[in-house]
Scaffold this motif. Structure first.
Motif, PDB file in Angstrom:
ATOM      1  N   ARG A  31       0.845  -1.208   0.000  1.00  0.00           N
ATOM      2  CA  ARG A  31       0.000   0.000   0.000  1.00  0.00           C
ATOM      3  C   ARG A  31       0.877   1.255   0.000  1.00  0.00           C
ATOM      4  O   ARG A  31       0.593   2.222  -0.688  1.00  0.00           O
ATOM      5  N   HIS A  34       1.990   2.509  -3.220  1.00  0.00           N
ATOM      6  CA  HIS A  34       0.893   3.058  -4.033  1.00  0.00           C
ATOM      7  C   HIS A  34       0.035   2.010  -4.730  1.00  0.00           C
ATOM      8  O   HIS A  34      -0.564   2.296  -5.756  1.00  0.00           O
ATOM      9  N   SER A  36      -3.440  -0.112  -4.595  1.00  0.00           N
ATOM     10  CA  SER A  36      -4.747  -0.023  -3.930  1.00  0.00           C
ATOM     11  C   SER A  36      -4.877  -1.188  -2.953  1.00  0.00           C
ATOM     12  O   SER A  36      -4.134  -2.167  -3.033  1.00  0.00           O
ATOM     13  N   SER A  37      -5.828  -1.098  -2.056  1.00  0.00           N
ATOM     14  CA  SER A  37      -6.070  -2.203  -1.117  1.00  0.00           C
ATOM     15  C   SER A  37      -6.372  -3.489  -1.866  1.00  0.00           C
ATOM     16  O   SER A  37      -5.874  -4.556  -1.513  1.00  0.00           O
ATOM     17  N   LYS A  39      -5.459  -4.367  -4.939  1.00  0.00           N
ATOM     18  CA  LYS A  39      -4.240  -4.882  -5.591  1.00  0.00           C
ATOM     19  C   LYS A  39      -3.282  -5.473  -4.564  1.00  0.00           C
ATOM     20  O   LYS A  39      -2.672  -6.518  -4.799  1.00  0.00           O
TER      21      LYS A  39
END
Length: 184
Positions: A31, A34, A36-37, A39
């Motif tokens: 996270r 960068h 996303s949660s 991913k």
């Protein structure tokens, strides 16, 4: 007798909590890089699947050190190549297979056309391969060296395929029956 069982259960529970904490730390690192949660969680699930098949230890959000030596460079789901998600010096975790197998290496790729997660194989031994479905490989070892692919892990099981001598490659091969590669 009940005390021994309760203690054993507590030790197992502690190990499970520690494993969950370690995974949460890797997800937090992803996270911070960068992702996303969704991913970051998908990446951790992919790493977990690979670790079930390959004997190794997760050392970063998308790196697995194999027990017998070597590293699995896990590509973020949906991305064509590995990218370093570890904090700090980015030269430490550069994927040697990023632009094809360098001289002396056999590189196994999760995806067709040398994409996805990669396993660079340099030292001569057996490497467990956690891939399923169509992938690819690039053999740029010393001239004439052939890699052998086995159905079992750690170089056991039936010999499934022997590559052509180096320099050779396959942009679309099936990893499903392969459990390990002996690169030399």
């Amino acid at each position: 007798m009940l005390t021994v069982a309760a203690t054993l259960g507590t030790a197992e529970a502690r190990e499970a909590l520690q494993a969950d904490s370690t995974k949460a730390s890797f997800i937090a690192q992803a996270r911070a890089a960068h992702l996303s949660s969704a991913k970051a969680n998908a990446l951790q699930a992919k790493v977990d699947r690979f670790m079930e098949k390959a004997d190794g230890t997760q050392v970063a959000p998308n790196l697995i050190n194999l027990a017998g030596g070597g590293t699995v460079y896990v590509a973020v789901p949906g991305e064509a190549h590995f990218r370093d998600l570890t904090p700090g010096d980015k030269t430490v975790t550069a994927d040697p297979c990023a632009e094809g197998a360098p001289y002396g290496y056999f590189c196994a790729y999760e995806g067709r056309d040398y994409t996805g997660t990669a396993i660079p194989m340099y030292a001569c031994h057996s490497y467990n391969v956690p891939f399923l479905g169509h992938g690819s490989w690039d053999n740029n070892q010393t001239t004439g060296t052939r890699a052998k692919m086995y159905t079992g892990i750690n170089g056991f099981g039936d010999l499934r395929y022997t590559t052509r001598p180096a320099l050779s490659w396959d942009a679309d091969g099936d990893w499903t029956p392969v459990g390990s590669v002996v690169n030399c």
